[in-house]
Design a protein around this motif. Structure first.
Motif, mmCIF file in Angstrom:
data_model
loop_
_atom_site.group_PDB
_atom_site.id
_atom_site.type_symbol
_atom_site.label_atom_id
_atom_site.label_comp_id
_atom_site.label_asym_id
_atom_site.label_seq_id
_atom_site.Cartn_x
_atom_site.Cartn_y
_atom_site.Cartn_z
ATOM 1 N N MET A 46 0.841 -1.199 0.000
ATOM 2 C CA MET A 46 0.000 0.000 0.000
ATOM 3 C C MET A 46 0.879 1.254 0.000
ATOM 4 N N LEU A 47 2.021 1.168 0.655
ATOM 5 C CA LEU A 47 2.949 2.315 0.638
ATOM 6 C C LEU A 47 3.428 2.596 -0.785
ATOM 7 N N ASP A 48 3.576 1.515 -1.579
ATOM 8 C CA ASP A 48 3.931 1.727 -2.984
ATOM 9 C C ASP A 48 2.868 2.572 -3.672
ATOM 10 N N ARG A 49 1.613 2.264 -3.356
ATOM 11 C CA ARG A 49 0.529 3.047 -3.968
ATOM 12 C C ARG A 49 0.557 4.481 -3.459
ATOM 13 N N GLY A 67 -2.227 16.500 -6.608
ATOM 14 C CA GLY A 67 -2.180 15.919 -7.948
ATOM 15 C C GLY A 67 -3.335 14.982 -8.216
ATOM 16 N N HIS A 68 -3.356 14.487 -9.438
ATOM 17 C CA HIS A 68 -4.389 13.545 -9.865
ATOM 18 C C HIS A 68 -3.880 12.117 -9.697
ATOM 19 N N LEU A 69 -4.779 11.169 -9.930
ATOM 20 C CA LEU A 69 -4.379 9.768 -9.892
ATOM 21 C C LEU A 69 -3.439 9.482 -11.062
ATOM 22 N N PRO A 70 -2.357 8.757 -10.813
ATOM 23 C CA PRO A 70 -1.501 8.384 -11.942
ATOM 24 C C PRO A 70 -2.249 7.411 -12.869
ATOM 25 N N GLU A 71 -1.789 7.340 -14.078
ATOM 26 C CA GLU A 71 -2.352 6.426 -15.076
ATOM 27 C C GLU A 71 -2.295 4.987 -14.548
ATOM 28 N N GLY A 72 -3.382 4.275 -14.654
ATOM 29 C CA GLY A 72 -3.381 2.851 -14.270
ATOM 30 C C GLY A 72 -3.361 2.598 -12.772
ATOM 31 N N PHE A 73 -3.643 3.633 -12.000
ATOM 32 C CA PHE A 73 -3.566 3.506 -10.552
ATOM 33 C C PHE A 73 -4.585 2.495 -10.013
ATOM 34 N N ALA A 74 -5.803 2.579 -10.519
ATOM 35 C CA ALA A 74 -6.873 1.735 -10.000
ATOM 36 C C ALA A 74 -6.531 0.247 -10.152
ATOM 37 N N ALA A 75 -5.945 -0.081 -11.292
ATOM 38 C CA ALA A 75 -5.608 -1.491 -11.530
ATOM 39 C C ALA A 75 -4.537 -1.963 -10.560
ATOM 40 N N ARG A 76 -3.542 -1.118 -10.347
ATOM 41 C CA ARG A 76 -2.478 -1.513 -9.422
ATOM 42 C C ARG A 76 -3.010 -1.579 -7.991
ATOM 43 N N GLU A 118 -4.748 -4.859 -7.460
ATOM 44 C CA GLU A 118 -3.795 -5.939 -7.189
ATOM 45 C C GLU A 118 -3.425 -5.984 -5.709
ATOM 46 N N VAL A 119 -3.146 -4.817 -5.175
ATOM 47 C CA VAL A 119 -2.764 -4.737 -3.760
ATOM 48 C C VAL A 119 -3.910 -5.245 -2.875
ATOM 49 N N LEU A 120 -5.105 -4.802 -3.212
ATOM 50 C CA LEU A 120 -6.248 -5.181 -2.379
ATOM 51 C C LEU A 120 -6.458 -6.701 -2.421
ATOM 52 N N GLN A 121 -6.265 -7.270 -3.599
ATOM 53 C CA GLN A 121 -6.461 -8.725 -3.703
ATOM 54 C C GLN A 121 -5.381 -9.474 -2.938
ATOM 55 N N THR A 122 -4.143 -9.007 -3.053
ATOM 56 C CA THR A 122 -3.070 -9.626 -2.271
ATOM 57 C C THR A 122 -3.397 -9.517 -0.787
ATOM 58 N N ILE A 180 -11.325 -1.664 2.333
ATOM 59 C CA ILE A 180 -11.036 -2.231 1.011
ATOM 60 C C ILE A 180 -12.197 -1.967 0.065
ATOM 61 N N ASP A 181 -13.398 -2.202 0.571
ATOM 62 C CA ASP A 181 -14.590 -1.972 -0.260
ATOM 63 C C ASP A 181 -14.716 -0.495 -0.627
ATOM 64 N N LEU A 182 -14.436 0.353 0.368
ATOM 65 C CA LEU A 182 -14.567 1.790 0.119
ATOM 66 C C LEU A 182 -13.564 2.258 -0.930
ATOM 67 N N ILE A 183 -12.329 1.731 -0.844
ATOM 68 C CA ILE A 183 -11.314 2.125 -1.831
ATOM 69 C C ILE A 183 -11.791 1.745 -3.232
ATOM 70 N N ARG A 184 -12.357 0.545 -3.325
ATOM 71 C CA ARG A 184 -12.871 0.114 -4.635
ATOM 72 C C ARG A 184 -14.009 1.026 -5.096
ATOM 73 N N GLN A 185 -14.907 1.318 -4.169
ATOM 74 C CA GLN A 185 -16.038 2.178 -4.510
ATOM 75 C C GLN A 185 -15.581 3.551 -4.968
ATOM 76 N N ILE A 186 -14.643 4.098 -4.203
ATOM 77 C CA ILE A 186 -14.184 5.453 -4.517
ATOM 78 C C ILE A 186 -13.558 5.486 -5.904
ATOM 79 N N LEU A 187 -12.699 4.503 -6.172
ATOM 80 C CA LEU A 187 -12.023 4.491 -7.468
ATOM 81 C C LEU A 187 -13.031 4.350 -8.605
ATOM 82 N N LYS A 188 -14.125 3.694 -8.298
ATOM 83 C CA LYS A 188 -15.137 3.506 -9.336
ATOM 84 C C LYS A 188 -15.996 4.767 -9.495
#
Lengths: 176, 164, 392, 599
Positions: free
Chosen positions: C160-163, C184-193, C196-200, C291-299
């Protein structure tokens, strides 16, 4: 809501005007002697049972300490900042540790950091954060933390800076 | 029509003649500026003095050139008369700038002369045979070009000083 | 199973005023320092224990090992200069300081934050909560000798620190939530990465469930121990998971929604037993909420838009006299900033309300007497304490 | 406790087979693209304004001289040195950076046995100097404003038929907003010829302390009404804000201060001059240079008499600059303050006619010459001699004086692209509008639009007022009809004005010829001083420098009793003249004090 409450309680507790910050936050000042009664009523009949924080503000220039008792009614989502102004030289206030035991911690810190005393508050004079502190209570405005740090700690030598405006003058038009 | 004028129409001249006209050109100018110095007020004198000095320097160059054996050797040779020659030759005549010429008038005269000289020498440098003569014309052309540029700068400073 | 009830009549009973008749000369009592360096202590604090046999009769919390006088430092800095130091009040979950401070300044200065920035802030806060809970799970495992959770959670936290690093430009002190918005804004491809973290994380958490929550030893050592009576919640200012484990669904995200929480779909996890186990369990459930909230927010968050409001020139930014209190629900409970301004370019006073202030001081000291010495670490950690927010 | 609860934990033994997750070599791990790592500084872009130092809450930055970086206009020559013993990598220094020169790389490991190595000047030779990745401010410069508060103006059709002032001045709100943008770096101060305390008086606007602001203005400039309106404001070109936005409107803020302090209050704030010293100084010319010197000397207790040839004081400020740019009453207020200091101004007194230089020399301790550039230059192109061709400065003077014989034909052509050209063009346009109801004015300039010498606003406003502005046109001939009446101006297109070395050498495209109709041609190409008042003897005695009276850096001429200042010796600019005036006054005071002025 806050206004109704204010109107209701003002006569009994000699409240000052209500200062509304936003829908769910307001501040009110009242005489120190009325604090206990007011907080008790807030807690027991108005649902303000959560003591969010208790802290002080040093109005050095005005010779006063402001104590802020942040009271919260969770069910109605209302927060009321209850303010008491203390004479800075006396700096003494009634303890409320019997209403909220946790207040003893706040009061102990206020004693240490601001020199405000709360007679009867448990372990009031025990050191809380500082150890062997003999200077002014450090969170008082007249305690100069920069001067303290300069006296206490040595600066690594070798740093010099230049003010651009003065430097340009020295380079470009030294005579003015 | 004088002999000289006929020669001009033929489009040919000798190096000697070119040389003589050029030397005369510089000499006349030097005299003109030198005589002007005391006539203008002190605030203009710097300009006229500078111009006179320039010309004196050019006379010195011509004198030295004429004494150069290599140059002497080619003096008699024929050379194509430059297109700019009439304008240049006219400059041998000194103008009448009036009793109290101001800086702008002096500058405009000097600029006109320098332009003519620059064109003349540039062309001569192209047609002169390789050797010391061409080198001399090349040098003079460069010299006059720079001089003209300096004059233009001075003109801008003096005349357009209120460029606001 | 085993049951040991000591004869309490032997020992002095602590009074409400905290005073005990303890005479060390009798040889019946022993002073024991729990910390400041102890695997069961989260951060720099210590508990001064007085024990009789293996029972603790008194505990006193000592803080100040990391006192830097932040609140005073803030008074000496301009409003923008306070921004880089607030995060230092809480190392594992610094973002709450950034948010509360920024929001307080914005409120008093009348600055409207762009919508996207509020989503970004919410995202950051949930990421921070997630990480804070990773520290907790590792800590509670460590306090009971279960080192493996600590190792796993450190790894997951690192992912998560990587993110954090790619989003904010830093791993620990993010310094991303500026007054006025975010940097700043979200970097490109942030949600996908992030996914991955959330699933791990979810696979490791499933293992934590097995190795810790389903572990009979863990259960024996945490169930029914360190119970906080709900009646104590208000007198002792108990908030967050500590209260939720006792059946009180205190959660600022619901009680007084801030940022975009009113646009997010989530439940507040609660428990009934109010013991160490339940507190851990509630936090475990809260991790899933995060975890759910992070997914929701990104969506749900807007895909584009400004993230910074126009600020006045920060070099001589003055804010009119006023005061406000901004709060949020951090992993430990109610986190808040009380900001008082006096019309100058400097804050008159900033007071940081960290939940540990009440939990690890008055409450802990109240809970400790009567516990077994071997339970103190777990009890302490179960309150989820970050000492810097006590001593600020 | 069930058996399941004893056995379940063992199921995680499967993790034994997992590959280790630790990074084997942490030193070569690349940080993220936007990581806030070690600093970089583009030395050429950096202007040494020190805002990075100002914002650093750790006190980690020092501004230090760096070899190879020179102190020059708009660049202090200083560069930030960062103490990594204090830095917390918050990047506020990057965010506030006025030029964007200071950035960060994503480099984050640095091992050195010398602790002093960690006090370093980014931009010199750090290994990550050319690394692209690293923190960039994504939102641009948001920590201080980039957009100027607009100045309220009369609309073109409200102003074209009158000489009312165009700029209405800032409101308090506008001024505070504008003053707020200043970062107080002080880079402008060196560029201002008078070295006005610009950041300080802007701070006074922010603090709404106009009294303090006015006192600051008068410390360096007694012409704030004037300079607040028509100063060439070179300071604004050195403003740190200009690199990523608009320069601070320094000139308008100055005006805003004087707008907010009534005349009587100004005199009160400045206070009484020092007691009389018994010394006296004569000043020739009541323009900005002369009157500034007069003000300073009077403040020092010197008796000052100013001799002015024209009927009213002010020089070019009154007789050159049109009323719509600088109203006479604004100028009068500045002069009133100077007179309130005890300065005597003798107008309509021509030196060399009504009073002789020699008399001035005899009756005063010193004489300051501040005669300005009152004579216009002509192009001397064919046809430019004779009626129908005028010099801009002469016409402007006559317009101010209310001369009824000023020619106002229906069509006119102006030659020149400087501020004077626009002054006469726009004045003439107004007169045409008043007389004929329409504007018929063509302005031709050698320069192309991007390089006009006039202020940008002049072009914009000239366009708005209907002046036909033709750029890149070189005048060749003033056309006249057989009777000698001017009919227009013939021009060629300019292909270049300067040669490769930047020297004036206009080149033309002779095939692109135009004739601009006009019954009047006005030349506004340059000005010169009229030094005839000196007389032959003094002219001869004085030393000269390329046509101008030679002065040293302290305004001394070659004659010990005579000092010179202003346009006549330094070229045309009000604020330069003010600066000269101060310097001349200071030198005169020193000379008087040392008894150097020998008669």
């Amino acid at each position: 809501m806050m206004r109704d409450l204010h109107a209701l309680l003002t006569p009994r507790h000699a409240l000052g005007p209500l200062e509304i910050r936003r829908e769910n936050l307001a501040f009110v000042t009242l005489p120190a002697s009325n604090l206990r009664g007011f907080l008790t009523e807030l807690r027991d009949t108005q649902g303000f049972s959560h003591l969010v924080l208790l802290t002080a503000v040093d109005w050095l220039e005005e010779g006063q300490f402001q104590l802020t008792y942040m009271m919260n009614n969770r069910a109605r989502d209302l927060t009321l900042g209850v303010r008491v102004m203390l004479d800075r030289t006396t700096a003494q206030m009634d303890s409320i540790h019997d209403l909220w035991p946790t207040a003893a911690t706040y009061q102990r810190e206020l004693k240490e950091m601001f020199g405000i005393t709360f007679p009867g508050s448990p372990r009031l004079d025990e050191e809380f954060i500082l150890e062997g502190w003999t200077d002014l209570p450090p969170y008082r405005r007249d305690f100069d933390s920069l001067a303290y740090s300069q006296q206490t700690y040595a600066e690594r030598p070798g740093r010099v800076t230049h003010d651009p405006r003065e430097y340009m003058k020295s380079k470009l038009y030294p005579g003015g | 029509m004088s002999e000289a004028n006929k020669e001009r129409l033929l489009g040919k001249t000798t190096v000697r003649e070119i040389f003589e006209v050029a030397t005369e050109f510089e000499r006349v100018a030097h005299r003109f500026y030198s005589e002007l110095v005391p006539k203008v007020s002190k605030d203009l004198r710097w300009l006229v003095e500078e111009l006179a000095e320039e010309e004196a320097e050019h006379i010195r160059i011509f004198t030295e050139l004429a004494q150069n054996p290599a140059v002497e050797a080619v003096l008699a040779e024929e050379i194509t008369r430059p297109v700019a020659d009439p304008k240049f030759s006219d400059c041998v005549q000194t103008p009448d700038l009036g009793p109290n010429p101001d800086d702008q008038a002096v500058l405009q005269y000097a600029l006109m002369r320098e332009t003519a000289a620059m064109e003349q020498y540039t062309e001569l440098a192209k047609t002169a045979p390789a050797g010391p003569l061409r080198d001399a014309f090349l040098f003079l052309a460069k010299e006059e070009t720079e001089h003209k540029a300096e004059l233009e700068k001075t003109y801008y400073e003096v005349v357009h000083s209120g460029g606001v | 199973m085993f049951s040991f009830q000591p004869d309490r009549s032997e020992y002095p009973q602590p009074g409400l005023d905290g005073k005990l008749e303890i005479d060390l000369e009798t040889g019946k009592y022993l002073k024991l320092w729990h910390g400041p360096n102890h695997p069961g202590i989260t951060g720099n604090m210590s508990v001064e224990l007085t024990v009789c046999g293996d029972e603790v009769v008194e505990g006193k919390t000592h803080v100040g090992y990391l006192h830097r006088g932040f609140e005073k430092l803030m008074e000496r800095r301009t409003f923008i200069q306070v921004f880089p130091i607030v995060c230092r009040v809480c190392v594992p979950e610094p973002d709450f300081n950034e948010y509360c401070y920024a929001a307080a300044v914005e409120e008093l200065a009348g600055i409207e934050v762009p919508e996207l920035a509020t989503w970004m802030r919410t995202l950051i806060l949930e990421m921070g909560r997630f990480n804070s809970y990773m520290m907790f799970l590792g800590g509670i495992g460590g306090a009971l000798g279960l080192g493996i959770t600590g190792q796993w959670m450190t790894y997951v936290r690192d992912l998560m620190l990587d993110r954090f690093e790619e989003l904010t430009g830093a791993r620990i002190y993010h310094m991303f939530i500026l007054p006025g918005g975010v940097r700043g804004h979200l970097p490109e491809g942030f949600a996908a990465r992030m996914e991955e973290v959330l699933q791990t994380a979810e696979t490791y958490l499933a293992d934590v469930d097995k190795v810790m929550f389903a572990n009979s030893v863990f259960q024996l050592r945490t169930k029914g121990i360190g119970v906080i009576e709900p009646a104590l919640f208000e007198p002792y200012g108990v908030t967050g998971p500590n209260a939720r484990a006792g059946g009180v669904a205190k959660d600022v995200r619901k009680d007084s929604p801030y940022l975009v929480y009113d646009q997010l779909d989530f439940e507040v996890a609660t428990g009934m037993d109010s013991d160490i186990f339940t507190r851990a369990k509630v936090r475990r459930a809260d991790i899933q909420t995060s975890i759910d909230l992070i997914r929701q927010i990104l969506k749900k968050m807007p895909k584009d838009g400004p993230v910074m409001a126009k600020l006045p020139n920060v070099l001589h930014w003055k804010i009119p006299r006023g005061e406000t209190y901004i709060k949020g629900e951090c992993s430990r409970g109610e986190y808040g900033y009380y900001l008082v301004t006096d019309g100058s370019g400097y804050p008159r006073r900033i007071n940081v309300r960290g939940p540990s202030y009440t939990h690890a001081m008055a409450l802990l000291e109240h809970l400790i007497p009567g516990t077994n010495i071997s339970d103190v670490a777990a009890l302490m950690v179960s309150l989820h304490t970050y000492p810097p927010e006590i001593e600020r | 406790m069930s058996l399941r609860e004893v056995l379940t934990p063992f199921s995680v033994w499967k993790r034994v087979l997992d590959a280790p997750v630790s990074i084997a070599d942490p030193f070569s791990r690349e940080a993220s693209e936007h990581y806030r790592g070690f600093h970089k500084n583009d030395m050429e872009t950096c202007i040494g304004c020190g805002t990075c130092e100002a914002i650093c809450q750790n006190g980690a930055i020092d501004m230090v001289p760096v070899e190879g970086q020179n102190t020059e206009k708009g660049d202090s020559g200083l560069r930030p040195m960062i103490d990594y013993g204090r830095c917390c990598w918050c990047a506020l220094c990057v965010d506030i950076c006025m030029t964007g020169s200071l950035t960060m790389s994503n480099e984050y490991t640095w091992v050195d046995s010398d602790p002093d190595a960690f006090r370093f000047i980014p931009g010199l030779n750090e290994p990550w100097k050319d690394k692209q990745a690293g923190y960039k401010r994504e939102n641009g410069r948001v920590l201080s404003g980039t957009t100027r508060s607009p100045m309220g103006e009369l609309h073109a059709n409200e102003r074209i038929d009158n000489f009312n002032e165009i700029c209405v001045g800032y409101t308090r709100e506008e001024a505070i907003l504008e003053a707020d943008r200043c970062v107080e770096c002080g880079l402008c101060v060196a560029t201002c010829p008078a070295h006005m305390s610009i950041p300080d008086y802007i701070a006074a606007v922010r603090d709404q302390d106009y009294d303090r602001g006015l006192q600051l203005l008068y410390e360096t400039n007694p012409f704030s009404e004037v300079c607040g309106r028509i100063c060439t404001h070179k300071c604004e070109t050195s403003c740190a804000a200009v690199h990523e936005g608009d320069a601070i409107a320094i000139r308008w803020l100055k005006r805003h201060i004087v707008d907010n302090v009534p005349l009587e209050r100004r005199v009160e704030l400045i206070g009484a001059p020092k007691p009389a010293t018994g010394k006296s100084v004569a000043i020739i010319g009541a323009g900005p240079g002369g009157l500034t010197a007069a003000y300073d000397l009077a403040r020092e207790g010197v008796k000052v008499t100013v001799y002015e040839a024209l009927p009213k004081p002010g020089g070019m400020m009154r007789y050159g600059i049109p009323e719509y740019r600088l109203p006479y009453d604004a100028l009068d207020r500045d002069i009133a303050v100077i007179e309130a200091m005890g300065v005597t101004i003798k107008c309509a007194t021509v030196v060399g006619v009504d009073v002789q230089m020699e008399d001035l020399r005899q009756s005063h301790d010193a004489v300051i010459l501040a005669i300005g550039l009152q004579m216009g230059r002509g192009t001397r192109i064919p046809g430019s001699e004779g009626a129908g061709v005028e010099r801009a400065v002469d016409l402007l003077r006559r317009i101010t004086a209310g001369d009824p014989t000023v020619p106002v034909p229906e069509t006119a052509v102006v030659i020149g692209g400087g501020n004077v050209a626009f002054d006469i063009a726009r004045s003439m346009a107004r007169l045409q509008k008043i007389k004929y109801g329409r504007v018929g004015l063509t302005l031709t300039a050698l320069e192309d639009r991007a390089h006009f010498l006039a202020d940008k606003e002049e072009l914009v406003e000239g366009d708005e007022e209907g002046v036909l502005i033709l750029d890149s046109r070189g005048p060749q001939e003033v056309m006249r009809d057989p009777s000698g009446q001017v009919t227009g101006l013939r021009t060629w297109a300019v292909t270049s004005i300067f040669d490769a070395e930047g020297r004036f050498a206009p080149a033309y495209d002779e095939s692109d010829e135009q004739i601009h109709q006009g019954a009047l041609v006005i030349e506004a190409i340059g000005q010169m001083a009229d030094t005839s008042l000196l007389g032959d003897a003094l002219t001869e005695k004085l030393e000269w420098n390329r046509g101008r009276i030679k002065i040293d850096s302290e305004m001394r001429t070659s004659e010990p009793w005579l000092f010179a200042a202003g346009d006549a010796v330094k070229g045309p600019d009000v604020i330069n003249a003010v600066a000269d005036g101060h310097r001349a006054a200071r030198t005169v005071m020193e000379a008087i004090a040392q008894g150097e002025v020998v008669q």
